[in-house]
Design a protein around this motif. Structure first.
Motif, short mmCIF file in Angstrom:
data_model
loop_
_atom_site.label_atom_id
_atom_site.label_comp_id
_atom_site.label_asym_id
_atom_site.label_seq_id
_atom_site.Cartn_x
_atom_site.Cartn_y
_atom_site.Cartn_z
N PHE A 10 0.54 -1.04 -0.24
CA PHE A 10 0.15 0.00 -0.61
C PHE A 10 0.60 1.52 -0.02
O PHE A 10 1.99 1.32 1.01
N LYS A 11 0.16 2.38 -1.13
CA LYS A 11 0.99 3.43 -0.62
C LYS A 11 0.06 4.37 0.23
O LYS A 11 -1.10 4.28 -0.06
N GLY A 12 0.76 5.93 0.76
CA GLY A 12 0.15 6.42 1.19
C GLY A 12 -0.97 5.65 2.64
O GLY A 12 -0.50 4.69 3.17
N ARG A 13 -1.65 6.66 3.01
CA ARG A 13 -2.64 6.32 4.17
C ARG A 13 -3.91 4.84 3.66
O ARG A 13 -3.82 4.50 2.41
N VAL A 14 -3.94 4.08 4.79
CA VAL A 14 -4.98 3.17 4.26
C VAL A 14 -6.67 2.98 5.04
O VAL A 14 -6.97 3.77 6.24
N LYS A 15 -7.21 2.37 4.37
CA LYS A 15 -8.27 1.81 5.63
C LYS A 15 -8.53 0.83 6.22
O LYS A 15 -8.68 0.38 4.73
N ALA A 16 -9.32 0.73 7.03
CA ALA A 16 -9.31 -0.22 7.62
C ALA A 16 -10.17 -0.78 7.89
O ALA A 16 -10.88 0.27 8.58
N ARG A 17 -10.22 -2.39 8.10
CA ARG A 17 -11.41 -2.84 9.22
C ARG A 17 -11.27 -4.12 9.75
O ARG A 17 -10.24 -4.85 9.50
N ASP A 18 -11.31 -3.77 11.08
CA ASP A 18 -10.86 -4.83 12.20
C ASP A 18 -12.16 -6.24 11.92
O ASP A 18 -13.54 -5.57 12.48
N ILE A 19 -12.17 -7.63 11.40
CA ILE A 19 -13.15 -8.28 11.20
C ILE A 19 -13.43 -9.44 12.21
O ILE A 19 -14.50 -9.28 12.69
N TRP A 20 -12.29 -9.52 13.48
CA TRP A 20 -12.50 -10.01 14.26
C TRP A 20 -13.95 -9.08 15.43
O TRP A 20 -15.18 -9.24 16.14
N ALA A 21 -13.09 -7.55 15.79
CA ALA A 21 -14.39 -6.57 16.64
C ALA A 21 -15.68 -6.69 15.45
O ALA A 21 -15.87 -5.30 16.28
N ALA A 22 -15.63 -6.50 14.32
CA ALA A 22 -16.91 -5.92 13.28
C ALA A 22 -16.31 -4.08 13.42
O ALA A 22 -17.54 -3.85 13.95
N LYS A 23 -15.20 -3.78 13.15
CA LYS A 23 -15.11 -2.83 13.59
C LYS A 23 -14.65 -1.56 13.14
O LYS A 23 -13.02 -2.32 12.59
N ASP A 24 -14.91 -0.87 11.88
CA ASP A 24 -14.11 0.05 10.71
C ASP A 24 -12.89 1.14 12.16
O ASP A 24 -13.67 1.37 12.55
N LEU A 25 -12.01 0.71 11.33
CA LEU A 25 -10.80 1.58 11.74
C LEU A 25 -11.05 3.22 11.53
O LEU A 25 -9.50 3.84 11.75
N GLY A 26 -11.20 3.08 10.62
CA GLY A 26 -11.06 4.30 9.37
C GLY A 26 -9.73 4.76 8.99
O GLY A 26 -9.12 3.93 8.56
N THR A 27 -9.71 5.47 8.36
CA THR A 27 -7.79 6.18 7.54
C THR A 27 -7.09 5.91 9.34
O THR A 27 -7.09 6.63 10.23
N LEU A 28 -6.01 4.76 8.55
CA LEU A 28 -5.33 4.99 9.66
C LEU A 28 -3.44 4.67 8.10
O LEU A 28 -3.15 5.09 7.32
N PRO A 29 -2.57 5.57 9.31
CA PRO A 29 -1.02 5.58 8.87
C PRO A 29 -0.26 4.43 7.98
O PRO A 29 -1.28 3.71 8.60
N SER A 30 1.15 4.89 7.71
CA SER A 30 1.31 3.37 7.17
C SER A 30 1.57 1.97 8.35
O SER A 30 1.84 1.43 8.55
N HIS A 31 1.99 2.81 9.51
CA HIS A 31 2.67 1.93 10.21
C HIS A 31 0.95 1.96 11.27
O HIS A 31 0.23 2.61 11.72
N TYR A 32 1.33 0.98 12.12
CA TYR A 32 -0.85 0.54 12.83
C TYR A 32 0.35 -0.67 13.92
O TYR A 32 0.76 -1.41 13.37
N SER A 33 -0.83 -0.59 15.57
CA SER A 33 -0.03 -1.96 16.13
C SER A 33 -1.23 -1.84 16.73
O SER A 33 -2.34 -1.17 17.16
#
Ligand code: GAL
Length: 401
Positions: free
Chosen positions: A363-386
């Motif tokens: 991926f380049k730049g920011r991404v959109k992500a969804r946490d499947i087990w939590a069934a939760k949209d995480l919104g837009t994330l920077p390149s690093h995610y903990s």
């Protein structure tokens, strides 16, 4: 003269074109009626992991009932597969009959079909199955015909005693050829019946089956020995699948063995790891528990729509390992809509925080992500995610640009 010839020739030519078009039409409409089997990894249930030899007609019917009432059928679980120990004797004509645990296989198939499900069965290319019951050796066509008459939709074909025949072949090359011929023979026999039957190879990954499984007609092939209901064996098998992604695709899948979800030997985090890893691997999802005693948490896990959507993604691209260090593993698979399913695994016995870099996943730049087990949209994330990952657990993300 010329115009007479033309008058005669054109109608004949036209007749040929019309005839050819008709043939084409019939051909394609037939194709449309019989879609290829296993376009996505087969989903269903198999008797072996929980019931082993203690399987009978009544239990199979009960599993089919719950497949419907639990919502599993509607989530995509279609095959009800009887594993080893159903076989009785052959009659004077060589026709195989079920033993007294299965009084009427055709009636059982009718029962299962009436519920919108399909019925699977088990045999071996050897004279005996692994549990010592009658195999198909020397009776391949006859058995395929019998299965088709009963209404069977899936065959697991387990090497078992054919291994002894291979040992007598004299050389590894000759043994290898014997095995390929044996699987091809049953594939051709199944084709000859005209009934669409999923052909599931089981020979524990011998001779790099993923390289030639498709050439013998396999819709899936076991890549390993048997799974058992504990985290250590499940992950040993699951993470061993690294490097096999390119051999899988619509109609032909790597099979890391059936699910143990709900059998009681793993905790919920571990079963999530099992289910999530199998979905990333585009593995057949064959539940291996007793469906009639399932806890709600097991039903929820097995029928999680977003996880199943990853497993069944129409692109059919299996995940591969992106990165592993110590007890951290990152796996990812591309999905048809351009997003990626990403698994972040913690193999430690204690929770840990794992950081991932989306740029390493392409991926380049920011991404959109969804946490499947939590069934939760995480919104837009920077390149690093903990993320905090439970002991033996996983975080499953669906990530897009
Ligand atoms: C094994 C196979 C198991 C089960 C068993 C039945 O070889 O891997 O999945 O089918 O045989 O005897």
């Amino acid at each position: 003269m010329q115009s007479r010839l033309k008058r005669k020739f054109l109608p004949m030519y036209m007749r040929f074109v019309v005839f050819a078009l008709l043939l084409l039409l019939i051909g394609t409409s037939n194709l449309a009626q019989t879609p290829p089997v296993a376009a996505t990894p087969p989903m269903g249930w198999n008797s072996w992991n929980h019931f082993a030899g203690k399987i009978d007609d009544a239990i199979v019917r009960a599993q089919a009932d719950v497949m419907v009432s639990s919502g599993m059928r509607d989530a995509g679980y279609i095959y009800i597969n009887i594993d080893d120990t159903w076989q009785g004797q052959r009659d004077a004509r060589g026709v195989i009959h079920p033993n007294n645990k299965f009084p009427d296989m055709k009636a059982l198939a009718d029962y299962v079909h009436a519920k919108g499900l399909k019925l699977g069965i088990y045999s071996s290319p050897g004279p005996k199955t692994c549990a010592g019951f009658e195999g198909s050796y020397g009776h391949e066509e006859q058995d395929a015909e019998t299965y088709a008459e009963w209404g069977i939709d899936f065959l697991k074909y387990d090497l078992c005693s054919f291994g002894n025949i291979m040992k007598a072949a004299g050389s590894p090359e000759a043994a290898h050829k014997l095995m390929l011929d044996a699987y091809t023979k049953m594939h051709n026999a199944l084709l000859k019946t005209g009934r669409p039957i999923v052909f599931s190879l089981c020979q524990y990954g011998a001779d790099h089956v993923w390289r030639w499984g498709t050439s013998v007609g396999g819709n899936s092939w076991r890549t390993t020995g048997d799974i058992s209901d504990n985290y250590s064996r499940m992950t040993e098998i699951g993470f061993e699948q690294a490097g096999l992604a390119r051999f899988a695709g619509p109609g032909h899948w790597n099979d890391p063995d059936m699910l143990e979800v709900g059998n009681g030997g793993m905790n919920l985090d571990e079963y999530r790891t099992h289910m999530g890893l199998w979905a990333l691997l585009a593995a057949p999802l064959l539940a291996g528990n007793d469906l009639s005693t399932m806890k709600p948490e097991t039903i929820a896990l097995l029928t999680n729509k977003e996880v199943i959507a990853i497993d069944q993604d129409p692109l059919g691209k299996q995940a591969d390992r992106v990165y592993a260090e110590g007890s951290e593993e990152i796996w990812a698979r591309p999905l048809a809509d351009g997003s990626k399913a990403v698994g972040i695994f913690n193999r430690f016995d204690w929770p840990q925080t794992i950081e991932i870099n989306f740029h390493e996943l392409g991926f380049k730049g920011r991404v959109k992500a969804r946490d499947i087990w939590a069934a939760k949209d995480l919104g837009t994330l920077p390149s690093h995610y903990s993320s905090r990952v439970a002991a033996h657990g996983m975080v499953l993300l669906r990530v897009s640009e």
